[in-house]
Design a protein around this motif. Structure first.
Motif, PDB file in Angstrom:
ATOM      1  N   UNK A 123       0.828  -1.207   0.000  1.00  0.00           N
ATOM      2  CA  UNK A 123       0.000   0.000   0.000  1.00  0.00           C
ATOM      3  C   UNK A 123       0.861   1.256   0.000  1.00  0.00           C
ATOM      4  N   UNK A 124       1.928   1.260   0.816  1.00  0.00           N
ATOM      5  CA  UNK A 124       2.830   2.406   0.807  1.00  0.00           C
ATOM      6  C   UNK A 124       3.448   2.623  -0.557  1.00  0.00           C
ATOM      7  N   UNK A 125       3.842   1.536  -1.210  1.00  0.00           N
ATOM      8  CA  UNK A 125       4.405   1.630  -2.559  1.00  0.00           C
ATOM      9  C   UNK A 125       3.383   2.187  -3.543  1.00  0.00           C
ATOM     10  N   UNK A 126       2.123   1.784  -3.385  1.00  0.00           N
ATOM     11  CA  UNK A 126       1.070   2.275  -4.272  1.00  0.00           C
ATOM     12  C   UNK A 126       0.941   3.791  -4.205  1.00  0.00           C
ATOM     13  N   UNK A 127       1.019   4.361  -3.007  1.00  0.00           N
ATOM     14  CA  UNK A 127       0.907   5.813  -2.887  1.00  0.00           C
ATOM     15  C   UNK A 127       2.135   6.519  -3.445  1.00  0.00           C
ATOM     16  N   UNK A 128       3.296   5.923  -3.289  1.00  0.00           N
ATOM     17  CA  UNK A 128       4.496   6.500  -3.888  1.00  0.00           C
ATOM     18  C   UNK A 128       4.396   6.495  -5.409  1.00  0.00           C
ATOM     19  N   UNK A 129       3.822   5.439  -5.980  1.00  0.00           N
ATOM     20  CA  UNK A 129       3.618   5.387  -7.430  1.00  0.00           C
ATOM     21  C   UNK A 129       2.552   6.388  -7.876  1.00  0.00           C
ATOM     22  N   UNK A 130       1.505   6.522  -7.075  1.00  0.00           N
ATOM     23  CA  UNK A 130       0.429   7.450  -7.422  1.00  0.00           C
ATOM     24  C   UNK A 130       0.937   8.889  -7.489  1.00  0.00           C
ATOM     25  N   UNK A 131       1.938   9.201  -6.695  1.00  0.00           N
ATOM     26  CA  UNK A 131       2.496  10.555  -6.681  1.00  0.00           C
ATOM     27  C   UNK A 131       3.157  10.929  -8.007  1.00  0.00           C
ATOM     28  N   UNK A 132       3.371   9.958  -8.880  1.00  0.00           N
ATOM     29  CA  UNK A 132       4.068  10.231 -10.139  1.00  0.00           C
ATOM     30  C   UNK A 132       3.198  10.006 -11.372  1.00  0.00           C
ATOM     31  N   UNK A 133       1.885   9.844 -11.207  1.00  0.00           N
ATOM     32  CA  UNK A 133       1.028   9.581 -12.355  1.00  0.00           C
ATOM     33  C   UNK A 133       0.804  10.857 -13.160  1.00  0.00           C
ATOM     34  N   UNK A 134       0.508  10.665 -14.450  1.00  0.00           N
ATOM     35  CA  UNK A 134       0.204  11.804 -15.313  1.00  0.00           C
ATOM     36  C   UNK A 134      -1.002  11.539 -16.215  1.00  0.00           C
ATOM     37  N   UNK A 135      -1.527  10.307 -16.201  1.00  0.00           N
ATOM     38  CA  UNK A 135      -2.710   9.960 -16.983  1.00  0.00           C
ATOM     39  C   UNK A 135      -3.723   9.265 -16.076  1.00  0.00           C
ATOM     40  N   UNK A 136      -4.971   9.268 -16.507  1.00  0.00           N
ATOM     41  CA  UNK A 136      -6.013   8.632 -15.708  1.00  0.00           C
ATOM     42  C   UNK A 136      -5.795   7.124 -15.630  1.00  0.00           C
ATOM     43  N   UNK A 137      -5.237   6.541 -16.704  1.00  0.00           N
ATOM     44  CA  UNK A 137      -4.940   5.116 -16.685  1.00  0.00           C
ATOM     45  C   UNK A 137      -3.898   4.767 -15.642  1.00  0.00           C
ATOM     46  N   UNK A 138      -2.845   5.585 -15.558  1.00  0.00           N
ATOM     47  CA  UNK A 138      -1.819   5.363 -14.543  1.00  0.00           C
ATOM     48  C   UNK A 138      -2.398   5.514 -13.132  1.00  0.00           C
ATOM     49  N   UNK A 139      -3.289   6.479 -12.962  1.00  0.00           N
ATOM     50  CA  UNK A 139      -3.919   6.676 -11.655  1.00  0.00           C
ATOM     51  C   UNK A 139      -4.746   5.463 -11.262  1.00  0.00           C
ATOM     52  N   UNK A 140      -5.516   4.938 -12.191  1.00  0.00           N
ATOM     53  CA  UNK A 140      -6.299   3.739 -11.925  1.00  0.00           C
ATOM     54  C   UNK A 140      -5.392   2.558 -11.572  1.00  0.00           C
ATOM     55  N   UNK A 141      -4.272   2.422 -12.275  1.00  0.00           N
ATOM     56  CA  UNK A 141      -3.380   1.283 -12.050  1.00  0.00           C
ATOM     57  C   UNK A 141      -2.679   1.386 -10.699  1.00  0.00           C
ATOM     58  N   UNK A 142      -2.079   2.553 -10.411  1.00  0.00           N
ATOM     59  CA  UNK A 142      -1.296   2.713  -9.184  1.00  0.00           C
ATOM     60  C   UNK A 142      -2.200   2.764  -7.955  1.00  0.00           C
ATOM     61  N   UNK A 143      -3.169   3.663  -7.986  1.00  0.00           N
ATOM     62  CA  UNK A 143      -4.041   3.829  -6.826  1.00  0.00           C
ATOM     63  C   UNK A 143      -5.091   2.717  -6.753  1.00  0.00           C
ATOM     64  N   UNK A 144      -5.775   2.472  -7.874  1.00  0.00           N
ATOM     65  CA  UNK A 144      -6.878   1.532  -7.867  1.00  0.00           C
ATOM     66  C   UNK A 144      -6.456   0.084  -7.698  1.00  0.00           C
ATOM     67  N   UNK A 145      -5.506  -0.380  -8.530  1.00  0.00           N
ATOM     68  CA  UNK A 145      -5.121  -1.795  -8.516  1.00  0.00           C
ATOM     69  C   UNK A 145      -4.138  -2.124  -7.402  1.00  0.00           C
ATOM     70  N   UNK A 146      -2.970  -1.467  -7.431  1.00  0.00           N
ATOM     71  CA  UNK A 146      -1.934  -1.783  -6.440  1.00  0.00           C
ATOM     72  C   UNK A 146      -2.395  -1.376  -5.037  1.00  0.00           C
ATOM     73  N   UNK A 147      -2.966  -0.184  -4.925  1.00  0.00           N
ATOM     74  CA  UNK A 147      -3.444   0.267  -3.620  1.00  0.00           C
ATOM     75  C   UNK A 147      -4.566  -0.599  -3.079  1.00  0.00           C
ATOM     76  N   UNK A 148      -5.470  -1.029  -3.966  1.00  0.00           N
ATOM     77  CA  UNK A 148      -6.570  -1.867  -3.525  1.00  0.00           C
ATOM     78  C   UNK A 148      -6.109  -3.198  -2.956  1.00  0.00           C
ATOM     79  N   UNK A 149      -5.061  -3.772  -3.531  1.00  0.00           N
ATOM     80  CA  UNK A 149      -4.513  -5.026  -3.013  1.00  0.00           C
ATOM     81  C   UNK A 149      -3.801  -4.814  -1.677  1.00  0.00           C
ATOM     82  N   UNK A 150      -3.184  -3.656  -1.509  1.00  0.00           N
ATOM     83  CA  UNK A 150      -2.400  -3.415  -0.303  1.00  0.00           C
ATOM     84  C   UNK A 150      -3.199  -2.975   0.903  1.00  0.00           C
ATOM     85  N   UNK A 151      -4.390  -2.438   0.680  1.00  0.00           N
ATOM     86  CA  UNK A 151      -5.113  -1.824   1.790  1.00  0.00           C
ATOM     87  C   UNK A 151      -5.740  -2.814   2.767  1.00  0.00           C
ATOM     88  N   UNK A 152      -5.527  -4.118   2.552  1.00  0.00           N
ATOM     89  CA  UNK A 152      -5.935  -5.096   3.565  1.00  0.00           C
ATOM     90  C   UNK A 152      -5.220  -4.853   4.894  1.00  0.00           C
TER      91      UNK A 152
END
Length: 391
Positions: free
Chosen positions: A82-111
Motif C-alpha cells: 500500500x505504501x508503494x502504491x501511494x508513492x507510485x500514485x504521486x508520479x502519475x500523469x494519466x487517468x490510466x496510470x492513476x487507476x493502475x497505481x491507486x486503484x489496482x496496487x493500492x486496492x490489493x495493499x489496503x488489507x
C-alpha cells in the motif's frame, strides 16, 4: 494481561488512524486532480471505486489466508504494498496510470488497514467486551479524519498533491509494517470445514442480510463521504468551510464509534442501530435543506447526524456477525462481508459521481443514496442472531 491488551488496542487504534487517512483523504485529492488534469469526477471516482473493488474481491481469499498462515507477515507485506502504491500514485500523469497505481496496487495493499482484519484480531484477544474494543480501534479512523484532513488540505495547497501522496505512503509504511510484525496478535487459526469457509451453519436469510447490509451501508456512506466537499462547494460553500465540515464529521464519527461500541455491549447492536437509522433520516433531511434552501443551520447539524448514522456501522455489523459464527471462522466470514462492503465502497462513489455528471447536480444522487441507506438499516434487522460457540 491487561498491559498486553492495552498495547494491542493502542496498535489497532493507530492502524485504523492510518486507514482513516487513506479512505477519507480521497475527497481532497479528487478536487486537486480535477483542478490539475481536468478529468471528470466520474473517472476520478472510478479509480476510488476500483481501489475499493479490488480490495473487496480479494478480501475473502485474504481473510481465509489470515486464518491459515502467519497473519503478521501477510499484513506487513500488504502495508509495504500500500505504501508503494501511494508513492507510485504521486508520479502519475494519466487517468490510466492513476487507476493502475491507486486503484489496482493500492486496492490489493489496503488489507493491512482493513477493519475486518483488525476486528478478527481483537475478537480473539477481547472476549468479554469485543464491541467496545472494536469501537475503540475503529474510532482511530474518525480521529484521523478530524486531525488529518485540515493538515492534508494545507499540504496539497502549499506543497502539492504529489508530495502529499508520497508523504502518506512513507508514513503508512513506517507505522503499519512494524506494528503488524511485532505488536498485533496473529489471527486465531481456523480448523475443520466450518472454519475453512466460515459459512457453515448460516441460513440463507442470514447470509443474504449480512451481504446486503454491508453493501448498502458502505455504498451510502462512501457515496456521501467522497462527494460531500464537492457538493458543498457546488452550493456556494467556500473550500475551507467545506473541509472543516468534513473534518467535524470525522470528529463526530470518532466519538460515536467509541460510544456505539460501549452501547452495543451494554444494550445489544439492535437498539444502537435503531438510533443510527433515526440519525440517517435526519442526515438526508439536512442534505435536502442544503440543496433546496441553502440553509446555514443544516450545515451545522449535518456532520453531527452523519456521524451517528454511519460512524458505527462497521462495528455493529462485525459484532452481529460475531454472534452467528465461530471465532476461528470470523476472519473468513468478515472477508466475505468485506467483499460486499467493498463492492458498496466502489459502487457508491461511482454512482454518486455519475449521477452528478448526468443530472448536473447532486439531487438525484442524494435520493439514490438515501434508498441504499434505508436498505442497510432494514436488512440489518433481518440478520438472525445466535450465540456461536467460542473456539
Amino acid at each position: 494481561m491487561r498491559l498486553a491488551k492495552q498495547v494491542r488496542l493502542a496498535a489497532a487504534f493507530l492502524l485504523m488512524m492510518v486507514s482513516g487517512l487513506v479512505w477519507n483523504s480521497f475527497a481532497l485529492f479528487l478536487v486537486a486532480l480535477e483542478g490539475e488534469f481536468h478529468w471528470s469526477r466520474a473517472s476520478i471516482s472510478g479509480a476510488y471505486g476500483a481501489f475499493a473493488l479490488i480490495n473487496a474481491v480479494s478480501a475473502p481469499l485474504f481473510g481465509y489466508l489470515l486464518g491459515r498462515y502467519n497473519s503478521r507477515v501477510l499484513l506487513a507485506g500488504a502495508a509495504m504494498l500500500l505504501g508503494t502504491a501511494f508513492l507510485l500514485t504521486a508520479h502519475v500523469s494519466t487517468i490510466g496510470q492513476f487507476w493502475l497505481a491507486f486503484g489496482l496496487v493500492g486496492g490489493l495493499g489496503t488489507h493491512c488497514t482493513s477493519s475486518y482484519a483488525i476486528f478478527a484480531v481483537l475478537a480473539g484477544r477481547f472476549r468479554k467486551r469485543p464491541a467496545t474494543a472494536m469501537a475503540i480501534a475503529d474510532a482511530g479512523s474518525g480521529l484521523a479524519a478530524f486531525l488529518g484532513l485540515p493538515v492534508m488540505s494545507w499540504m496539497i495547497e502549499d506543497l502539492g498533491w504529489r508530495f502529499t501522496y508520497s508523504a502518506l505512503g512513507i508514513v503508512l509504511m513506517g507505522i503499519a509494517v512494524p506494528l503488524h510484525l511485532f505488536v498485533i496478535d496473529r489471527v486465531k487459526s481456523a480448523s475443520g470445514t466450518g472454519g475453512r469457509y466460515g459459512l457453515a451453519g448460516l441460513g440463507r436469510v442470514t447470509i443474504l442480510a449480512l451481504v446486503i447490509s454491508y453493501f448498502c451501508g458502505s455504498a451510502a456512506y462512501h457515496g456521501l463521504m467522497t462527494q460531500q466537499i464537492a457538493l458543498f462547494e457546488d452550493n456556494s460553500v467556500n473550500a475551507q468551510t467545506a473541509v472543516w465540515i468534513a473534518a467535524v464529521a470525522g470528529l463526530i464519527i470518532f466519538v460515536w464509534r467509541l460510544l456505539s461500541g460501549w452501547l452495543c455491549d451494554l444494550w445489544g447492536s439492535g437498539p444502537v442501530m435503531a438510533l443510527a437509522a433515526l440519525a440517517g433520516v435526519l442526515t438526508f433531511g439536512m442534505l435536502v435543506a442544503i440543496l433546496v434552501t441553502a440553509n446555514v443551520a443544516a450545515l451545522l447539524v449535518y456532520p453531527l447526524v452523519l456521524g451517528v448514522a454511519f460512524g458505527g456501522q462497521q462495528v455493529l455489523l462485525a459484532d452481529r456477525a460475531r454472534l452467528v459464527v465461530t471465532l476461528s471462522a470470523l476472519s473468513a466470514v468478515l472477508g466475505v462481508c468485506r467483499l460486499a462492503s467493498g463492492a458498496g465502497m466502489a459502487a457508491g462513489p461511482v454512482l454518486a459521481g455519475s449521477l452528478h455528471d448526468w443530472a448536473g447536480g447532486y439531487g438525484a444522487a442524494i435520493a439514490v443514496i438515501a434508498g441504499l441507506a434505508l436498505l442497510h438499516f432494514v436488512t440489518f434487522a433481518a440478520i438472525r442472531r445466535r450465540q456461536a460457540p467460542m473456539m
